[in-house]
Design an enzyme around this catalytic site. Structure first.
Site, short mmCIF file in Angstrom:
data_model
loop_
_atom_site.label_atom_id
_atom_site.label_comp_id
_atom_site.label_asym_id
_atom_site.label_seq_id
_atom_site.Cartn_x
_atom_site.Cartn_y
_atom_site.Cartn_z
N SER A 5 -5.81 3.29 4.74
CA SER A 5 -5.34 2.77 3.76
C SER A 5 -6.59 2.03 2.84
CB SER A 5 -4.09 1.57 4.02
OG SER A 5 -3.56 1.16 2.92
N SER B 165 0.84 -1.31 -0.16
CA SER B 165 -0.09 -0.06 0.08
C SER B 165 0.77 1.18 0.03
CB SER B 165 -0.86 -0.11 1.18
OG SER B 165 -2.18 -1.03 0.86
N LYS C 90 3.47 6.08 5.84
CA LYS C 90 2.49 5.18 5.38
C LYS C 90 2.93 3.55 5.50
CE LYS C 90 -1.37 3.83 2.93
NZ LYS C 90 -1.32 2.74 3.70
N LYS D 89 0.35 3.84 -2.64
CA LYS D 89 -0.90 4.70 -2.47
C LYS D 89 -0.25 6.42 -2.38
CE LYS D 89 -4.69 1.90 -0.67
NZ LYS D 89 -4.11 0.77 -0.39
#
Length: 438
Positions: free
Chosen positions: A132, A77, A237, A80
């Site tokens: 997320s 992820s 993140k 992203k």
């Protein structure tokens, strides 16, 4: 106290010494892990088990530590981050997008958007970066580019534009795919670009958020546990898939120093967090903030032409502050004429201050007059006009005398050499004549 009593007291103290030392050592370790290293010293190089890792200083991109940082790996992820960057660049925060139909796998992260729900880009980005949410990623992709495929094309073009040579995207989410990969080095560079956005910095530093657009109010929590555990951690993140393992792009700030870390391919959340904290602590201890020049600081006082005993203050036009490695010397050197000629107004640029870290120039600060430089008076101009020709004549005569003196010296030396040659091997000494008896 008697001698036996003294001996017994000494033995008791010796017996307690290991316990005392253990307590002191435990307290020291507790302090070491409770906060970043002190500002005065850099921590030892971190022990990191991640197969690929890096930590960089945010303002310069200087790499404090790397381990296989250029190795291409699945990134889950953290994909992203690029989705967020494109949404920030292509859409307004108050703009609204309509959620498309989306059929997630059972284990996917999402905020359970229903097809047709209308949310602001601001709320979709919060859902993307904190929770997320994969359905938020698809909504942003199609809202920005029309189709997911077109958005992925834009992701790859942006990666090339940013110089992320070892990065490729196949989806805006981070689902496992051979064509979806990056490196620790490229992810750190991407995070530095994303952090230029105040909204992105504020969002990734939030423990939770409330989404008020859409069909209902939603409360979401940041998946980055380190934000809740360590007050000096402020991003960025997390990610996980079966192929990528546990991934984290982290950031931390102390004072004016900010560092960004990346770990890829960790076997567990615990290992991911432990290695990230080690990298962030090490990065924060490696750098320091310096301000070698302040705006208005007088750095030189050159003389004024034709103004006897008059100098003018020259000051920095702006401040200069930088992040440098600890132990690296920062110096300032002024470059400007030794004599200024008026008239000059206050604030006129007359030179430059070179700020160096080691041998590298890290800043060039304009130097300006801190006061007006007056023009020479009429009497000083007349005096200069009268004295200048005589001074030129005096200099010419002095040069001529030096030349003549030098020539005379050469002639004398030449004559001495000729005498020595005529005198022969005896060096010019006359032979002693025998005395004749009277």
């Amino acid at each position: 106290m008697t001698a036996p009593a003294v001996r017994r007291a000494g033995c008791a103290a010796a017996a307690r010494l290991p316990v005392i030392l253990l307590a002191v050592a435990s307290a020291t370790l507790a302090l070491a892990f409770a906060a970043p290293s002190p500002a005065g010293a850099a921590a030892p190089a971190p022990e990191v088990s991640a197969p690929s890792a890096i930590v960089v200083e945010a303002s310069t991109g200087d790499v404090a530590y790397r381990r296989s940082a250029g190795q291409r790996r699945p990134i889950a992820s953290t994909t992203k981050l690029m989705t967020a960057l494109l949404a920030l660049r292509r859409a307004r925060l108050d703009e609204t997008f309509v959620a498309p139909p989306y059929s997630p796998a059972p284990a996917e992260s999402r905020i359970n958007l229903r097809a047709g729900e209308v949310l602001t880009v601001r709320d979709l980005l919060r859902a993307l970066l904190l929770a997320s949410a994969n359905d938020a990623a698809v909504t942003l992709a199609q809202g920005v580019a029309g189709t997911t495929e077109d958005f992925v094309g834009e992701m790859n073009r942006e990666a090339r534009r940013l110089g992320l040579r070892d990065t490729s995207y196949s989806n805006p989410i981070g689902l496992d795919d051979p064509a979806n990969y990056s490196t620790a080095r490229d992810l750190a560079a991407l995070a530095l670009v994303l952090r230029r956005s105040a909204f992105a910095r504020q969002t990734t530093d939030s423990e939770r958020a409330t989404l008020r657009s859409g069909a209902r109010v939603r409360e979401i929590v940041n998946r980055n546990e380190l934000l809740r555990e360590k007050g000096w951690v402020d991003g960025v993140k997390t990610g996980f898939t079966s192929s990528a393992g546990y991934v984290l792009v982290g950031s931390a700030t102390r004072g004016r120093v900010t560092v960004v870390s990346v770990v890829l391919g960790e076997p567990s959340e615990a290992a991911r967090n432990r290695d990230s904290l080690s990298l962030l602590r090490y990065g924060l201890s490696t750098y320091r903030s310096v301000a070698p020049v302040r705006r208005g600081q007088v750095l030189a006082r050159p003389a004024v032409r034709l103004q006897r005993s008059l100098t003018v203050p020259v000051a920095a036009a702006r401040s200069s502050s930088h992040i440098v490695r600890r132990g690296r010397r920062v110096t300032v050197r002024e470059r400007l004429p030794s004599v200024l000629e008026g008239p000059l107004p206050a604030g006129r640029r007359v030179g430059t201050a070179l700020v160096r870290s080691g041998r590298r120039v890290i800043d060039r600060v304009p130097l300006v007059t801190a006061a007006a430089v007056p023009a020479p008076s009429s009497s000083e101009r007349v005096k200069q006009a009268v004295l200048a020709p005589w001074l030129a004549v005096a200099v010419a005569v002095a040069i001529l005398l030096l030349i003549l003196a030098g020539g005379s010296l050469l002639l004398v030396q030449a004559r001495r050499r000729r005498r020595r040659r005529r005198a022969g091997p005896q060096g010019g000494k006359a032979r002693a004549r025998p005395r004749t008896p009277a």
